[in-house]
Design a protein around this motif. Structure first.
Motif, mmCIF file in Angstrom:
data_model
loop_
_atom_site.group_PDB
_atom_site.id
_atom_site.type_symbol
_atom_site.label_atom_id
_atom_site.label_comp_id
_atom_site.label_asym_id
_atom_site.label_seq_id
_atom_site.Cartn_x
_atom_site.Cartn_y
_atom_site.Cartn_z
ATOM 1 N N PRO A 13 -101.833 -75.563 -18.752
ATOM 2 C CA PRO A 13 -102.005 -75.818 -17.321
ATOM 3 C C PRO A 13 -100.729 -75.528 -16.538
ATOM 4 C CG PRO A 13 -102.287 -77.845 -18.600
ATOM 5 C CD PRO A 13 -102.102 -76.761 -19.565
ATOM 6 N N ARG A 14 -100.897 -74.840 -15.460
ATOM 7 C CA ARG A 14 -99.794 -74.532 -14.556
ATOM 8 C C ARG A 14 -100.307 -74.702 -13.135
ATOM 9 N NH1 ARG A 14 -95.384 -71.345 -16.587
ATOM 10 N NH2 ARG A 14 -94.766 -72.640 -18.328
ATOM 11 N N ALA A 15 -99.538 -75.409 -12.323
ATOM 12 C CA ALA A 15 -99.886 -75.454 -10.907
ATOM 13 C C ALA A 15 -99.202 -74.271 -10.249
ATOM 14 C CB ALA A 15 -99.435 -76.754 -10.292
ATOM 15 N N GLY A 18 -95.381 -73.901 -8.295
ATOM 16 C CA GLY A 18 -94.784 -75.234 -8.228
ATOM 17 C C GLY A 18 -95.439 -76.115 -7.186
ATOM 18 N N ASN A 19 -96.722 -75.936 -7.007
ATOM 19 C CA ASN A 19 -97.442 -76.699 -5.989
ATOM 20 C C ASN A 19 -97.351 -78.192 -6.291
ATOM 21 O OD1 ASN A 19 -99.016 -77.224 -3.830
ATOM 22 N ND2 ASN A 19 -100.906 -76.400 -4.684
ATOM 23 N N ASN A 110 -107.399 -73.520 -7.491
ATOM 24 C CA ASN A 110 -106.273 -72.618 -7.230
ATOM 25 C C ASN A 110 -106.682 -71.162 -7.288
ATOM 26 O OD1 ASN A 110 -104.587 -74.703 -6.877
ATOM 27 N ND2 ASN A 110 -103.540 -74.500 -8.844
ATOM 28 N N PHE A 117 -108.016 -74.297 -21.187
ATOM 29 C CA PHE A 117 -106.748 -74.994 -21.390
ATOM 30 C C PHE A 117 -106.574 -75.289 -22.871
ATOM 31 C CE2 PHE A 117 -107.190 -76.749 -16.899
ATOM 32 C CZ PHE A 117 -106.314 -75.814 -16.387
ATOM 33 N N MET A 121 -101.883 -80.887 -20.704
ATOM 34 C CA MET A 121 -100.702 -81.173 -19.887
ATOM 35 C C MET A 121 -99.630 -80.125 -20.135
ATOM 36 S SD MET A 121 -98.551 -84.274 -21.531
ATOM 37 C CE MET A 121 -97.424 -84.140 -20.169
ATOM 38 N N HIS A 122 -98.704 -80.039 -19.190
ATOM 39 C CA HIS A 122 -97.578 -79.123 -19.359
ATOM 40 C C HIS A 122 -96.303 -79.824 -18.943
ATOM 41 C CE1 HIS A 122 -95.028 -75.631 -19.203
ATOM 42 N NE2 HIS A 122 -94.615 -76.072 -18.025
ATOM 43 N N THR A 123 -95.263 -79.650 -19.725
ATOM 44 C CA THR A 123 -93.969 -80.205 -19.348
ATOM 45 C C THR A 123 -92.873 -79.183 -19.615
ATOM 46 O OG1 THR A 123 -92.417 -82.008 -19.738
ATOM 47 C CG2 THR A 123 -93.770 -81.347 -21.605
ATOM 48 N N ASP B 117 -94.050 -82.864 -14.293
ATOM 49 C CA ASP B 117 -95.072 -82.532 -15.292
ATOM 50 C C ASP B 117 -96.405 -82.269 -14.615
ATOM 51 O OD1 ASP B 117 -93.422 -82.782 -17.358
ATOM 52 O OD2 ASP B 117 -94.502 -84.385 -18.365
ATOM 53 N N VAL B 118 -97.258 -81.552 -15.326
ATOM 54 C CA VAL B 118 -98.622 -81.321 -14.868
ATOM 55 C C VAL B 118 -99.569 -81.944 -15.887
ATOM 56 C CG1 VAL B 118 -100.367 -79.556 -14.523
ATOM 57 C CG2 VAL B 118 -98.107 -79.245 -13.573
ATOM 58 N N VAL B 119 -100.484 -82.767 -15.401
ATOM 59 C CA VAL B 119 -101.434 -83.443 -16.282
ATOM 60 C C VAL B 119 -102.838 -83.104 -15.794
ATOM 61 C CG1 VAL B 119 -102.319 -85.696 -16.962
ATOM 62 C CG2 VAL B 119 -99.874 -85.331 -16.849
ATOM 63 N N GLU B 167 -104.976 -80.018 -7.835
ATOM 64 C CA GLU B 167 -106.113 -79.130 -7.960
ATOM 65 C C GLU B 167 -107.303 -79.871 -8.518
ATOM 66 O OE1 GLU B 167 -105.667 -76.030 -10.826
ATOM 67 O OE2 GLU B 167 -107.247 -74.817 -9.960
ATOM 68 N N MET B 197 -106.072 -81.748 -11.672
ATOM 69 C CA MET B 197 -104.697 -81.511 -12.079
ATOM 70 C C MET B 197 -103.775 -82.332 -11.196
ATOM 71 S SD MET B 197 -102.758 -77.883 -12.353
ATOM 72 C CE MET B 197 -103.831 -77.142 -13.555
ATOM 73 N N ARG B 199 -99.670 -83.602 -10.386
ATOM 74 C CA ARG B 199 -98.252 -83.308 -10.575
ATOM 75 C C ARG B 199 -97.496 -84.621 -10.464
ATOM 76 N NH1 ARG B 199 -95.084 -78.859 -11.763
ATOM 77 N NH2 ARG B 199 -96.106 -77.491 -10.277
#
Lengths: 183, 222
Positions: A13-15, A18-19, A110, A117, A121-123, B117-119, B167, B197, B199
């Motif tokens: 997952p990526r926003a 950087g939203n 988006n 996915f 999650m992404h960190t 982070d994105v969850v 999102e 999603m 942040r």
């Protein structure tokens, strides 16, 4: 998963852009609603345009809304996003409520691309206290130990042998005898 | 921490030493001194007799042969706790703790999060895009130097985690296909989950004032 998923793009997952780090920016930029003025299949879309479109447009000032009448064509939604992606969907014979729901989806996503996915999650910072290693929280004397080491080379668990059991029994006897003697 | 390190030093060598020594010592002493009185034992040990000897005999205590004295360190421990808490508080006051991470419970799942982070929350979840939310079910907060563990949760006035919903979309189309061989039975279903999603914007701490056995549960619905 079936074979149809084999060529499905997947990732983490990526926003977009950087939203949400500073503020949230709606990623939908332009939406085009096409419909026919006569056909019954566009009736839901015509209802939507009549009742809900102004509300929608005023609620989302950052979105440009186009409405295009197209003679004898089924109703269609086309959305264009910040990253240049386009999302197209047919609203053939859809009701006003259905169209409202799909439009909501177009606004909140988006881009319209199907994406699997691999993780939820992404960190960018996977560890703050340091990743675990076999040596974390261990006695620091291990650092200076020289190998081969007599103590460390032993197995972790040695089951009680028959001799040990006999010795234990003998000690029990001795203890009991002592207690008997004492009274 | 220093006290714990001290303890480790005390405990380790003593345990090893005791483990090695007693076997040989006890054996030698016991065998030699009590050898002559062995035959009298057989009269009651292992046999269920009602002789006065067996009644007088006390049960063998099931304690290990290598007994060690436990030193009361409660006063020392209290001092250590005070010291550690004051150090943590000074870091929080000066904001010198650096990046924090937290373990939160969100949508029936636990997540380890840190700012930016994105969850992705799966399934129906009411918050809408652009909403700024506060994540209240915090189980743990940690920095590189210290960790605050909730009992079971951290108090809401201690930690503040802010997040933004970025999102809301649908997952890719998933296929549910079942078939029974030779039974003329097959079903196919397609479905898409809702994905939300979020942040993580910030994790902020305030000073630790008291240490309780149970905290963070008052005023909450579980």
């Amino acid at each position: 998963m079936s074979n149809s998923h084999l060529f499905l793009p997947s990732g983490f997952p990526r926003a977009t852009l950087g939203n949400g780090i500073g503020r949230y920016i709606c990623q939908l930029k332009r939406i085009t609603l096409k419909f026919c003025k006569e056909r019954g299949s566009s009736m839901g879309m015509r209802d939507f345009l009549e009742h809900d479109l102004v509300d929608y447009a005023s609620k989302h000032p950052s979105v440009v809304v186009y409405v295009k009448p197209r003679r004898n064509r089924s109703a269609v939604i086309k959305a264009e996003y910040c990253n240049g992606e386009e999302f197209w969907m047919s609203t053939y014979k859809m009701t006003r409520e259905e169209i409202r729901k799909w439009l909501e989806l177009c606004t909140t996503q988006n881009d319209g691309a199907e994406f699997r996915f691999r993780k939820m999650m992404h960190t960018d910072t996977p560890s703050i206290q340091g990743p675990w290693t076999p040596f974390s929280h261990r006695n620091p004397e291990l650092n200076t130990a020289s190998f081969p080491h007599e103590e460390l080379s032993k197995p972790v668990f040695i089951p009680q042998s028959a001799t040990d059991r006999l010795i234990e029994l003998f000690k029990e006897q001795q203890h009991t005898l002592k207690s008997v003697k004492e009274g | 921490m220093s006290a714990i390190r001290r303890l480790m030093h005390i405990v380790n060598p003593s345990v090893n030493a005791l483990l090695r020594k007693p076997g040989s010592n006890l054996l030698n002493q016991n065998f030699l001194s009590n050898n002559q009185s062995l035959p009298s034992l057989t009269s009651f040990l292992g046999l269920k007799t009602l002789s006065p000897v067996s009644r007088a005999a006390k049960a063998f205590p099931k304690t290990p042969s290598h007994q060690s004295t436990v030193v009361d360190t409660s006063v020392d421990d209290e001092r250590t706790i005070e010291e550690v808490i004051s150090k943590v508080n000074s870091q929080i006051e000066n904001k010198s703790h650096g990046r924090l991470f937290a373990i939160i419970q969100l949508a029936n799942r636990q997540w380890k999060i840190t700012p930016e982070d994105v969850v992705v929350v799966e399934g129906h979840w009411p918050p809408n895009v652009g909403d700024s939310i506060r994540l209240e079910k915090v189980l743990l907060v940690g920095s590189s130097d210290f960790t605050l563990v909730g009992m079971p949760l951290l108090r809401p006035d201690l930690v503040n985690i802010q997040a933004t919903v970025v999102e809301k979309r649908l997952s890719h189309t998933k296929t549910n296909f079942k078939k029974k061989r030779r039974k003329q039975y097959q079903r196919i279903n397609f479905y898409r989950y809702q994905h939300t999603m979020i942040r993580i914007n910030s994790i902020t701490l305030s000073a630790v004032n008291e240490k309780k056995d149970l905290e963070g549960v008052d005023g909450r619905v579980f």
